[in-house]
Write an enzyme that holds these catalytic residues in place. Structure first.
Site, short mmCIF file in Angstrom:
data_model
loop_
_atom_site.label_atom_id
_atom_site.label_comp_id
_atom_site.label_asym_id
_atom_site.label_seq_id
_atom_site.Cartn_x
_atom_site.Cartn_y
_atom_site.Cartn_z
N PHE A 190 0.84 -1.21 0.00
CA PHE A 190 0.00 0.00 0.00
C PHE A 190 0.88 1.27 0.00
O PHE A 190 0.85 2.06 -0.95
CB PHE A 190 -0.93 -0.08 1.21
CG PHE A 190 -1.57 1.20 1.64
CD1 PHE A 190 -2.19 2.03 0.72
CD2 PHE A 190 -1.58 1.57 2.98
CE1 PHE A 190 -2.79 3.23 1.13
CE2 PHE A 190 -2.17 2.74 3.40
CZ PHE A 190 -2.77 3.58 2.47
N ASP A 205 12.31 -12.24 -1.30
CA ASP A 205 11.99 -12.08 0.12
C ASP A 205 13.09 -11.24 0.79
O ASP A 205 14.27 -11.54 0.61
CB ASP A 205 11.92 -13.49 0.73
CG ASP A 205 11.36 -13.50 2.13
OD1 ASP A 205 11.59 -12.52 2.87
OD2 ASP A 205 10.69 -14.47 2.48
N VAL A 206 12.69 -10.25 1.55
CA VAL A 206 13.67 -9.37 2.20
C VAL A 206 14.52 -10.11 3.24
O VAL A 206 15.58 -9.63 3.64
CB VAL A 206 12.95 -8.14 2.83
CG1 VAL A 206 12.16 -8.53 4.08
CG2 VAL A 206 13.90 -6.99 3.10
N LYS A 254 25.43 -0.48 4.82
CA LYS A 254 26.81 -0.39 5.31
C LYS A 254 27.80 -0.58 4.16
O LYS A 254 28.77 0.15 4.02
CB LYS A 254 27.00 -1.47 6.37
CG LYS A 254 28.34 -1.48 7.04
CD LYS A 254 28.41 -2.61 8.05
CE LYS A 254 29.80 -3.20 8.09
NZ LYS A 254 29.81 -4.54 8.65
N TYR A 271 4.70 -8.25 15.71
CA TYR A 271 4.83 -7.00 14.96
C TYR A 271 5.48 -5.92 15.82
O TYR A 271 6.47 -5.31 15.43
CB TYR A 271 3.45 -6.55 14.49
CG TYR A 271 3.47 -5.33 13.59
CD1 TYR A 271 3.97 -5.42 12.30
CD2 TYR A 271 2.97 -4.11 14.02
CE1 TYR A 271 3.99 -4.30 11.46
CE2 TYR A 271 2.98 -2.99 13.19
CZ TYR A 271 3.48 -3.09 11.92
OH TYR A 271 3.51 -1.99 11.10
#
Ligand code: UDP
Length: 311
Positions: free
Chosen positions: A12, A57-58, A104, A144
């Site tokens: 979103f 995927d992060v 970094k 979360y």
């Protein structure tokens, strides 16, 4: 023109951010695994030469040359993250770790989409950034809340240890076009129910409060924070300080849609924060930001979006 990575770019908020960055001519890479994001949100960008989609995927490390990173990758709806708590925690912590490593090694600036949930069920009202919060670490929202709190810890430790330039924003409830129609957030739920003539689901007695900010205002704040000097690290609250009860929200949605739907009271969710309103004095003084769009104006735009979504 900058090389910018937006993780969670098909979500979103992420998709609205990608829209602006692409329109300004930046080289934008959108990283998303479509766990909560949607292809529909970014389909119009796929043909743009300065937009690239990385379906990944992060939580997996990545190597890419970038100047700026916006980390938005994480399920954010209570219903969704409570169904997938371990995935949510991993997205927050491992995702932040991977992107901080990337910052970094490349020297990129990095923005973290943190949340008002770091304050939990607050005992200080409205919430200033200096408040440490009231979070149940073993409750159903902890995946979360603690995930985002842990991510903030990582951001500040990478800054202290490795001089990574960080920008941490605590985002309060945001709504607008492209909210998921299925993830159970209050604004999307109530609008869809009103448009479809179904009862509006009010959890508990509806006296709990939230403060709703329209997406365009939130995106402006994100861009403004990213452009501050390197001394500005945050955390900085972003949200609309106009507080309303869920009952007031439901009644306003009924009025604006002209719906004949009724209110249906259903049992309150566990650990649901009772009050939430940002203190935005820091945002006002540091980035000269305050929301421009009223709840009524924003709801009209959001109702129009869901109206055409249902067509
Ligand atoms: N809520 C509600 N009806 C719904 C969905 C949510 O009354 O259909 C309530 C929920 O209990 C909470 C508030 O609306 O008090 C905001 O919920 P949401 O899931 O949108 O976001 P939160 O601020 O809790 O992360």
């Amino acid at each position: 023109m900058k090389r910018i990575l937006v993780s969670g770019g098909a979500g979103f908020l992420g998709s609205h951010l990608c829209d602006q960055l692409v329109a300004e001519g930046n080289q934008v890479t959108c990283l998303d695994n479509f766990f909560s994001g949607s292809e529909q949100n970014i389909s119009h960008l796929l043909s743009q030469p300065n937009f690239k989609l990385l379906n990944q995927d992060v939580t997996h490390p990545l190597t890419i040359e970038v100047d700026e990173i916006y980390n938005l990758a994480c399920p954010a709806s209570p219903q969704l993250y409570q169904r997938f708590p371990i995935e949510t925690f991993k997205a927050s912590i491992l995702g932040s770790l991977n992107l901080l490593e990337l910052a970094k090694s490349t020297g990129a600036k990095i923005f973290q989409a943190s949340t008002s949930e770091v304050y939990g069920d607050p005992q200080v009202h409205p919430q200033p950034e200096s408040y440490f919060g009231n979070v149940n670490p073993i409750g159903p929202r902890a995946c979360y809340d603690e995930g985002k709190r842990g991510a903030e810890t990582l951001f500040f430790d990478y800054h202290r240890k490795h001089q990574v330039e960080i920008k941490v924003m605590r985002i309060f409830n945001t709504y607008g076009p492209r909210m998921s129609a299925t993830d159970g957030r209050v604004v999307s739920n109530l609008i869809l129910q009103a448009l479809q003539g179904r009862d509006l689901s009010v959890f508990g007695d509806g006296t709990q409060t939230r403060s709703f900010c329209f997406v365009d205002d939130t995106i402006d704040a994100m861009r403004q924070l990213m452009d501050t000097s390197k001394e500005v690290k945050g955390p900085i609250n972003i949200g609309n300080p106009t507080e309303c009860t869920i009952l007031e929200l439901a009644k306003l949605i009924l009025e604006l849609t002209g719906s004949k739907s009724k209110l249906a009271f259903v049992p309150a969710a566990e650990d649901d924060p009772l009050r939430r309103r940002p203190n935005i004095e820091l945002a006002k003084s540091i980035i000269k930001w305050e929301p421009q769009i009223s709840l009524q104006e924003g709801l009209v735009k959001t109702i129009a979006y869901f109206d055409s979504y249902l067509d």
